[in-house]
Write an enzyme that holds these catalytic residues in place. Structure first.
Site, PDB file in Angstrom:
ATOM      1  CD  GLU B  48      -2.953  -1.100   0.208  1.00 39.92           C
ATOM      2  OE1 GLU B  48      -3.045  -0.109  -0.526  1.00 39.92           O
ATOM      3  OE2 GLU B  48      -3.668  -2.104   0.085  1.00 39.92           O
ATOM      4  CG  ASN B  52      -0.644   5.477  -0.766  1.00 38.04           C
ATOM      5  OD1 ASN B  52      -1.545   5.164  -1.542  1.00 38.04           O
ATOM      6  ND2 ASN B  52      -0.834   5.582   0.542  1.00 38.04           N
ATOM      7  NE  ARG B 106      -5.051   4.375  -8.305  1.00 37.22           N
ATOM      8  CZ  ARG B 106      -4.261   3.332  -8.441  1.00 37.22           C
ATOM      9  NH1 ARG B 106      -4.089   2.495  -7.448  1.00 37.22           N
ATOM     10  NH2 ARG B 106      -3.632   3.107  -9.568  1.00 37.22           N
TER      11      ARG B 106
END
Lengths: 103, 148
Positions: B48, B52, B106
């Site tokens: 994650e 990002n 997203r």
């Protein structure tokens, strides 16, 4: 990521094998759309037995497919998630829109 | 916190490197004998943070992502840093389903996943300078359960 399909008892079953993350998302999105938009089956089961990894990018991909099917009369289900994939599904509330069915 | 081992890995902000990055960090904590579930939690949280950086910090234009990990006798610390655009409002970014890129499908669940899969998550960001995400995963809980 490898995606294959099979018809089982009037269901189209879509098998996801591999990892679903940012690196594979675009390919999964395209392959799933091709299957979902061309099939005559109204109920499609995504078999997650071979899905070894999924992060929040995968959540977005699956929610996106759910939204695309709205109004088509087709429904999407999932089955056989691993423990880690199940944890992601539960955390995101994904089973509310992609119901879990038995193997 | 005293660390018994440390590692630093620098990768290019390319999605092809995500799997490598999460596997390296997961392998690094093996001396603490984590459970399969703990390894999966770590891999997911790292993925994650790296995503990002690729998607939001560098907006697919590339850059360096530095991953530092420190192993104490009972826990794993991870710092994932970029020198990308930074986050305007960290509190807002931490909210579930918050995303600046809804058109890209997203989910806006990245930080929520990190918070769910780790014991502590800290985000420091400066607009125009970059972001550092610090993750803490207690790996002792399992040992105590099994030793009892």
């Amino acid at each position: 990521m490898n995606i294959s399909t099979r018809v089982e008892n009037n269901f189209l079953v879509l098998y996801l094998d591999g990892e679903l993350d940012e690196a594979t998302a675009a390919g999964v999105r395209e392959a799933m759309d091709n299957c979902l938009m061309t099939t005559n089956s109204l109920e499609v089961v995504v078999d997650l037995t071979g899905l070894t990894f999924m992060d929040s990018t995968g959540i977005g991909v699956l929610i996106g497919r759910f939204k695309k099917l709205k109004g088509t009369g087709k429904r999407l289900y999932v089955r056989n998630p691993s423990r880690s994939v199940d944890k992601i599904f539960q955390m995101a509330g994904l089973y509310n829109i992609l119901p879990l069915v038995g193997a | 916190m005293k660390h018994i081992n440390e590692m630093t890995l620098t990768i290019k902000a390319m999605s092809q490197n995500e799997s490598f990055a999460r596997s390296v960090v997961a392998a690094f904590c093996v001396p603490l004998n984590p459970t399969i579930e703990q390894i999966n939690d770590i891999k997911t949280a790292v993925s994650e943070a790296v995503t990002n950086a690729i998607v939001h910090a560098y907006e697919y234009k590339g850059g360096d992502i530095v991953i530092w990990a420190g192993l104490s006798e009972k826990a794993l610390h991870i710092k994932i840093s970029d020198t990308g655009k930074g986050i305007n409002n960290v509190d807002e970014a931490l909210q579930p389903f918050y995303t600046t890129k809804p058109e890209e499908e997203r989910s806006g669940m990245g930080f929520t996943v990190m918070q769910t899969f780790c014991d502590k998550v800290q985000v420091e960001s400066s607009v125009g300078k970059g972001t550092t995400v610090t993750l803490y995963k207690d790996l002792q809980q399992r040992s105590e359960r099994f030793d009892a």
